[in-house]
Design an enzyme around this catalytic site. Structure first.
Site, PDB file in Angstrom:
ATOM      1  CE  LYS A 203     -22.709 -48.161 -32.606  1.00  0.00           C
ATOM      2  NZ  LYS A 203     -23.760 -47.631 -31.713  1.00  0.00           N
TER       3      LYS A 203
ATOM      4  CE1 TYR B 180     -15.179 -34.640 -63.728  1.00  0.00           C
ATOM      5  CE2 TYR B 180     -14.535 -35.436 -61.558  1.00  0.00           C
ATOM      6  CZ  TYR B 180     -14.762 -35.666 -62.906  1.00  0.00           C
ATOM      7  OH  TYR B 180     -14.571 -36.908 -63.431  1.00  0.00           O
TER       8      TYR B 180
ATOM      9  CG  MET C 171     -15.071 -42.547 -57.537  1.00  0.00           C
ATOM     10  SD  MET C 171     -15.663 -43.644 -58.828  1.00  0.00           S
ATOM     11  CE  MET C 171     -17.190 -42.866 -59.306  1.00  0.00           C
TER      12      MET C 171
ATOM     13  NE  ARG D 270     -30.754 -45.657 -31.209  1.00  0.00           N
ATOM     14  CZ  ARG D 270     -29.423 -45.600 -31.268  1.00  0.00           C
ATOM     15  NH1 ARG D 270     -28.837 -44.951 -32.271  1.00  0.00           N
ATOM     16  NH2 ARG D 270     -28.682 -46.167 -30.342  1.00  0.00           N
TER      17      ARG D 270
END
Ligand SMILES: *Cc1c(COP(=O)(O)O)cnc(C)c1O
Length: 346
Positions: free
Chosen positions: A33, A242, A291, A128
């Site tokens: 998955k 930063y 980023m 679940r």
């Protein structure tokens, strides 16, 4: 090369599958998955099929359809979310086997695809997915008359060896399936390494294939090498990145490397608990994760490195996960789309 390189060792994945498979007599399936936990379901599944895997598990029908295209006919592809509204054509056309989780799904399945094979999931305490004991008691005879291919349940605490929950779920699974003549499946990776009592007929390893705990003997699967964009000297007292979150305590050499939180390197990794390796030298993060970049303190490296290793022989997925306060599953599934992906073996 300006992007980082993610190397995925398909031979390590198939070796992990074989090792998990040989821990008992059950047939080992493969959970692929979420694009095989971020590593590329098509490549990973083809390598596993070549190594002998015949049973695959995905989360949703769309993943199953893509997987069927790369595997071709033959292997069984189970869809763990079951038969959702609107899925009938895809399940039917692509030959996918939904694992039905409720009476509602069972009715939908039998009405839309009569005679099409399916599995069933029972809830043994995780709450679940799957049918609860009372729901199961009510539909059991109807369900069994349709010949389910597999009956599964899922362990909530398989990674915690001495959790009472494991024994409770095992007992409940045995009760709910007593006397049935249908293949059974309970164990994920954690369940496989817990004890053979959890194996039943088919196992469902995921993280262990990809080199993660709790399969302690797993061969490492991924390496991530990140290029250095620029190096600079900073004087004691200067800050980096930063928020000026890191301050040089000594005259330092800082390398800015080319990957960041947009590549799945969580901002929570920022800080000196996390490091990369330049050859064999540990080089801690200096400041926050940006980023597309991270500042690294390479003062102790023998020279300016051209690339550094974030995942590899010095640091595996579980060690890196710990630096971010998370688990290897999240590190792997977050691996970014920007990496140059290189496959070994398979
Ligand atoms: C994801 C999943 C697995 C695989 O679990 P791992 O801990 O990665 O081995 C097995 N069964 C079900 C139902 C799952 O959702």
């Amino acid at each position: 090369m300006s992007t980082a390189t993610l190397t995925i060792d398909l031979n390590a994945i198939t070796a992990n599958w074989s090792a998990l498979s040989s821990m008992g007599r059950a047939e080992a399936g493969a959970v692929v998955k979420a694009d095989a936990y971020g590593l590329g379901a098509a490549r990973v599944s083809r390598a596993l099929a070549k190594a002998g895997a015949r049973t695959f598990f995905v989360a949703v029908a769309e993943e199953g359809a893509t997987l069927r295209e790369s595997l071709g006919p033959g292997p069984v592809i189970y869809v763990m979310s079951g038969h959702m509204a609107g899925d009938a054509d895809m399940l039917g056309d692509m030959g996918l086997t939904p694992i039905l989780n409720s009476l509602e799904q069972m009715i939908r399945h039998i009405e839309a695809l009569p005679g099409h094979e399916f599995g069933l999931q029972l809830d043994t305490g995780m709450n679940r997915l799957g049918m609860e004991p009372t729901e199961w008691a009510a539909v059991r005879d109807i369900a069994l008359a349709q010949n389910p291919r597999l009956i599964i349940s899922h362990l909530a605490s398989a990674d915690v060896r001495d959790s009472d929950m494991n024994r409770q779920q095992l007992a409940r699974f045995r009760e709910m399936t007593a006397g049935l003549d249908c293949p059974l499946s309970l164990a994920n990776t954690g369940g496989i390494v817990l004890d053979r009592a959890f194996h039943f007929d088919v196992t469902r390893p995921g993280i262990g294939l990809y080199g993660g705990l709790p399969f302690e003997d797993a061969q490492p699967v991924v390496s991530l090498d990140i290029p250095v964009i620029q190096c600079r000297d900073v004087a004691a007292g200067e800050v980096v990145g930063y928020g000026g979150a890191w301050t040089a305590e000594r005259p330092s050499r800082i390398a800015t490397i080319g990957a960041g939180y947009a590549d799945g390197l969580f901002r929570a990794l920022g800080g000196q608990q996390t490091a990369v390796w330049a050859e064999d030298v540990r080089c801690p993060f200096a400041g926050r994760v940006s980023m597309d970049m991270i500042g690294i303190d390479v003062t102790d490296a023998p020279g300016d490195p051209k690339t550094v290793s974030l995942l590899g022989r010095h640091q595996g997925v579980d060690a890196l996960a710990e630096c971010a306060g998370t688990i290897s599953y999240e590190i792997l599934t977050a691996l970014g789309a920007r990496y140059a992906r290189r496959y070994l073996g398979g």
